[in-house]
Design an enzyme around this catalytic site. Structure first.
Site, PDB file in Angstrom:
ATOM      1  N   CYS A 147      40.448  16.187 -29.564  1.00  0.00           N
ATOM      2  CA  CYS A 147      39.555  16.721 -30.028  1.00  0.00           C
ATOM      3  C   CYS A 147      39.525  18.055 -30.471  1.00  0.00           C
ATOM      4  CB  CYS A 147      38.468  16.480 -29.785  1.00  0.00           C
ATOM      5  SG  CYS A 147      36.684  17.379 -29.663  1.00  0.00           S
ATOM      6  N   CYS A 175      36.248  16.222 -26.363  1.00  0.00           N
ATOM      7  CA  CYS A 175      35.411  14.642 -26.869  1.00  0.00           C
ATOM      8  C   CYS A 175      36.888  14.380 -25.568  1.00  0.00           C
ATOM      9  CB  CYS A 175      35.341  14.380 -27.462  1.00  0.00           C
ATOM     10  SG  CYS A 175      33.945  15.239 -28.672  1.00  0.00           S
TER      11      CYS A 175
HETATM   12 FE    FE Z   1      34.923  17.039 -28.944  1.00  0.00          FE
END
Ligand code: FE
Length: 207
Positions: A105, A110
């Protein structure tokens, strides 16, 4: 996060921010009791990467499940009772002899919590997030992973909508393994795509 009792000065910037946020939410009455501790505990101890490993092993032994996982990972994971917060829109990426997938990410951290638990520290750190996109082979080599030169490396950037699960290649020498034994071979890092499952695993689980 974590249960170690660090001296305050040893807290990372992220930890300080997390604690500040938690205190603020508690002060505003939004957070009550030990809800944060409970969430952390569920995702570190109770879920962890085992859910992802179950799905990968199932995909290895059940071609129908493999197909469904690659077609619609969220639904296929749901068949195994896997889903929920931070895993509402899952995409499974299958590693093959010609394509190796790795997940990052770049914006923040994430990560598919219901499948892999909480993200490892290096996943959240700036060097991995910036470098794996620019020089994936070099970064993978630092994880001890050598991807053949003629294998394409695809880097997938998670975001607030989509979370990825890498389906690693089944290790050689595991033909006679049960699904349960196979589950035990699948590591968290192989499901992020920074490692592969090598033949060194072929003696694990069999006497
Ligand atoms: Fe993220």
């Amino acid at each position: 996060m974590g249960s170690n009792h660090h001296h305050p000065s040893e807290l990372s910037d992220g930890e300080v921010r997390a604690r500040a946020l938690e205190s603020l939410l508690r002060e505003k009455g939004i957070l009550q009791g030990d809800v944060v501790d409970q969430i952390v505990s569920v995702y570190t101890s109770d879920i962890g990467p085992l859910n992802g490993a179950r799905a990968v092993a199932r995909a290895w032994v059940d071609p129908g499940f493999r197909r469904r996982l690659l077609d619609n990972a969220t639904a296929a994971l749901g068949e195994l009772g896997i889903g929920g917060m931070e895993g509402e829109n899952m995409v499974a990426l299958e590693n093959t002899g010609s394509v190796h997938n790795v997940v990052v990410c770049t914006l923040c951290s994430c990560y598919p919590w219901p499948v892999l638990g909480l993200p490892p520290t290096w996943y959240k750190d700036a060097p991995y997030r910036s470098r794996v996109v620019r020089e994936p082979r070099t970064v993978l080599a630092e994880f001890g992973t050598t991807i053949p030169a003629d294998t394409e490396i695809r880097v997938w950037d998670s975001n607030s909508e989509i979370r990825y699960l890498v389906v690693p290649q089944r290790p050689p020498g595991t033909d006679g393994f049960t699904e349960e034994q196979l589950t035990g071979l699948v590591t968290r890092d192989s499901m992020i795509g920074v490692t592969v499952l090598g033949p060194e695993f072929s003696n694990v689980g069999v006497q």
